[in-house]
Design an enzyme around this catalytic site. Structure first.
Site, PDB file in Angstrom:
ATOM      1  N   GLY A  70      25.922  11.597  14.229  1.00  0.00           N
ATOM      2  CA  GLY A  70      25.104  12.007  15.362  1.00  0.00           C
ATOM      3  C   GLY A  70      23.959  12.921  14.954  1.00  0.00           C
ATOM      4  O   GLY A  70      22.916  12.959  15.621  1.00  0.00           O
ATOM      5  N   GLU A  76      30.070   6.757  10.335  1.00  0.00           N
ATOM      6  CA  GLU A  76      31.044   6.460  11.403  1.00  0.00           C
ATOM      7  C   GLU A  76      32.030   5.354  11.040  1.00  0.00           C
ATOM      8  O   GLU A  76      33.178   5.349  11.493  1.00  0.00           O
ATOM      9  CB  GLU A  76      30.304   6.072  12.691  1.00  0.00           C
ATOM     10  CG  GLU A  76      29.657   7.226  13.426  1.00  0.00           C
ATOM     11  CD  GLU A  76      28.263   7.561  12.918  1.00  0.00           C
ATOM     12  OE1 GLU A  76      27.562   8.350  13.553  1.00  0.00           O
ATOM     13  OE2 GLU A  76      27.866   7.014  11.847  1.00  0.00           O
ATOM     14  N   ALA A 119      29.655  14.681  14.759  1.00  0.00           N
ATOM     15  CA  ALA A 119      30.369  14.951  16.004  1.00  0.00           C
ATOM     16  C   ALA A 119      31.299  16.146  15.843  1.00  0.00           C
ATOM     17  O   ALA A 119      31.611  16.572  14.740  1.00  0.00           O
ATOM     18  CB  ALA A 119      31.171  13.714  16.418  1.00  0.00           C
TER      19      ALA A 119
END
Length: 697
Positions: free
Chosen positions: A102, A125, A63
């Site tokens: 991502g 994450e 991200a």
């Protein structure tokens, strides 16, 4: 199309390029560009296959951190990856560098994946208190199975391209040019008549396995190893949805769980820890154009556990290092200790034999200071005694070349006094490693009164090269970390005198998230070390600053911790498991009686406040004195050097989250009840009365 994502047709192949330096992060421009480019390629009748490549040193690395904490912009990543997977023309993700978060979710939405052999992939994450929110928890289990998906998502640890290929995350490994490899793979798909292969439609890896049992086992593991953490259990729930729900429902469940993580207080703390670690390396008053000295070789004085660990740090970074010892026998033992330590890594499978030999080739032993005449940097790691340090630095000053950096690993002694043992105090800096030095990430870079800017800049750069979290600190007794931990340790011992037990105190702090309780930690490091510091401080303290007497009584009884098999706990031979020490209650009773204290039960909340607020109050004093640049630097030091839970953000962030007015009021009560040690820091008082936070500074 956007500037950061371009589309070019080369014959029957559509080439989509992402170019968003430095790491091709998935900001809004990249998401829009990917969505538009894939739609355009899908609409082009001449296109038979789509190749996704990234410019620079890496595939999409995750991200865009610039968007953290800001309102989301459309299209979101879940929408983008769903569109990519829904395409009818085969798409190939060409992975190099890292495909993380991502980035891996984008790759999983492509129908095929190839990777350069040195690449890594992962879903980290959880380290920010989140879970993969764009299909990662639904698509990865369909590729690698539930067990491996749980391991990857709950740990957040990346895997190598080789392992990814073995697991089926990637279909092929390659060397060399990205586009050439991607086009060759695409051309073969076209020739073989292979079309789209959607990850979300696969079920083969979800079948024939007791997935419910795997989920239950992972939940139990998290409860044991990560008690109190919010996001890991949500990660498990999301993966559970991959085999209990259809894909569309599983994706919906993933977003619900992602939303829960997003609003968790732990996420804010973990994001704080993430960003402030990067901020800590910046020295506010150091000019950006400060030159950095070249460090091509190093020396370490002392071949004990700490010295050898420091030497290994240099060898790990490819820097030749000499270990100086007082005799041939001690020198040979130091080299043997380094080899044995590397050997343990080989046994665990984290290091190859070839890598061991390559690193050992960089480590040599010496017994003469004259052999340090050509090194660029020396780290002194001898006994914590000023007289011993003086002899070392006088010898270094006489033997090291002009321009060599002379550093001390002292954990508490006055660096300015050490520097004055040389004729070049501007070349002296503190490099305070933490034990075991070859494992622990923290490095306190101690800036003396006369340390030159280029030496400080070089020390910070060396920290980075050694893969340490380098934090600049000023000179005082204990610098930042040990100065604060003294308050923490002292209060924990006072709690024993008041009525607590080691198991209760350790239990409260482990439940809070500390890696170890203070008494298990004391047993590990050795009670004699804490006692020596305590006795040195006792000589300089005024009468109103009372100290606990427990350490002295235990040392008199031969209880020095794990090294003697008995301390605050007892340890069976060959074991580090702490067991109740049946002799301790009598010592605690004697200490309480000597202090005139009537022992009584203490609440867990009271124990936590006494230990944590002692850290916070001292941290405020350190900030006010300028020993630390910023409150977040203290947090970084405590998370990376003292086992403070990152999901609590560090002691100063934790104080902000409670409210400084509440912390200050409680410290005032402790000051009234327990005396001089608890005098509130003026900075804390000021911020509390103004309704401000440490973060506001």
């Amino acid at each position: 199309m956007s500037d950061v994502v371009t589309l070019e047709r080369q014959g029957p192949i559509a080439v989509i390029r992402v170019n968003n330096p430095p790491v091709n992060a998935l900001g809004i421009a990249v998401r829009e560009g990917l969505q538009n480019s894939f739609k355009a390629a899908e609409a082009d009748a001449e296109v038979k296959a789509i190749v996704l490549v990234c410019e620079g040193n890496t595939f999409i690395a995750g991200a865009d951190i610039k968007e953290f904490g800001k309102p989301p912009k459309s299209p979101g990543l879940p929408e983008v990856v769903n569109d990519i997977e829904a395409g009818s023309k085969p798409s190939i993700a060409v992975i190099h560098g890292t495909a993380l978060g991502g980035g891996l979710e984008v790759a999983l939405s492509c129908h095929y994946r190839i990777a350069r052999k040195d690449a890594k992939v992962g879903l980290p994450e959880v380290k920010l208190g989140l879970l993969p929110g764009a299909g990662g928890t639904q698509r990865l289990p369909r590729v690698v199975g539930v067990e491996k998906a749980l391991d990857m998502i709950v740990s957040g640890a990346p895997i190598s391209a080789v392992e990814a290929n073995e697991l089926g995350v990637v279909d092929e490994l390659f060397d060399g040019d990205l586009l050439a490899a991607g086009k060759a793979f695409a051309e073969q798909l076209i020739a073989d008549g292979k079309g789209a292969r959607r990850t979300g439609e696969r079920t083969d890896k979800l079948e024939g396995v007791d997935n419910a049992a795997l989920v239950a086992a992972k939940r139990a593991e998290i409860d044991k190893k990560m008690p109190g953490l919010f996001s890991p259990q949500r990660c498990v729930s999301a993966v559970e949805a991959s085999f209990t729900l259809p894909l569309a429902d599983g994706l919906k469940r993933e977003r619900e769980l992602f939303g829960e993580c997003l609003t968790s207080p732990q996420r804010a703390a973990l994001v704080h820890a993430f960003f402030t670690e990067r901020l800590a390396s910046k020295v506010d008053d150091l000019p950006k154009d400060t030159p950095v000295r070249e460090v091509k070789s190093a020396g370490v004085i002392g071949g004990g556990t700490m010295g050898v660990g420091i030497a290994m740090c240099f060898a790990n970074a490819g820097i030749p290092v000499k270990i100086l010892e007082i005799s041939d026998e001690a020198r040979d033992k130091a080299i043997e200790r380094a080899r044995d330590t590397y050997g343990m890594s080989v046994k665990r499978g984290s290091l190859s034999e070839a890598a061991l030999e390559k690193r050992m080739a960089l480590v040599s032993g010496i017994t003469d200071y004259a052999d340090l005449s050509d090194v660029d940097l020396v780290v002194e790691a001898v006994f914590e005694d000023m007289g011993v340090k003086q002899k070392v630095f006088e010898a270094l000053d006489a033997n090291c070349k002009p321009g060599a950096i002379l550093s001390s690993n002292t954990s508490s002694l006055d660096l300015n006094e050490i520097a004055n043992f040389t004729k070049r105090p501007e070349d002296v800096v503190g490099l305070h490693f933490f034990s075991p030095a070859n494992v622990m990430r923290l490095l306190e870079v101690v800036r003396g009164a006369k340390t030159s800017n280029d030496v400080l800049a070089t020390a910070m750069a060396i920290g980075k090269k050694l893969k340490k979290v380098a934090v600049p600190v000023g000179v005082c007794d204990g610098f930042v970390g040990n100065r604060m931990v003294f308050q923490y340790g002292r209060e924990s011992e006072f709690l024993l005198e008041e009525g607590a037990t080691p198991a209760q105190v350790d239990g409260v702090l482990k439940k809070f998230g500390m890696a170890m309780g203070p008494f298990a930690m004391r047993d590990l490091s050795g009670l004699d070390i804490g006692l020596a510091i305590r006795n040195r401080q006792r000589e300089t303290l005024s009468p109103e600053y009372k100290l606990p007497t427990i350490l002295g009584k235990m040392a008199d009884a031969g209880m020095l911790g794990q090294k003697t098999g008995k301390g605050f706990y007892v340890y069976e031979k060959g074991s580090r498991t702490p067991l109740e020490n049946p002799e301790l209650p009598a010592i605690l009773e004697a200490a309480s009686k000597e202090q005139g204290i009537q022992r009584q039960p203490l609440s867990d909340e009271y124990i936590l406040e006494r230990c944590m607020y002692a850290l916070i109050n001292e941290g405020a004093k350190i900030l006010e004195e300028g020993i630390a640049q910023r409150a977040s630097d203290i947090d970084v030091i405590y998370i990376n050097g003292y086992g403070f839970p990152s999901h609590q953000g560090g002691p100063m962030f934790y104080a902000d989250s409670i409210g400084l007015d509440r912390v200050y009021a409680r410290i005032c009560e402790f000051h009234e009840q327990h005396g001089a040690w608890w005098k509130p820091a003026p900075l804390l008082e000021k911020l509390a009365k103004e309704g401000r936070k440490f973060a506001d500074l």
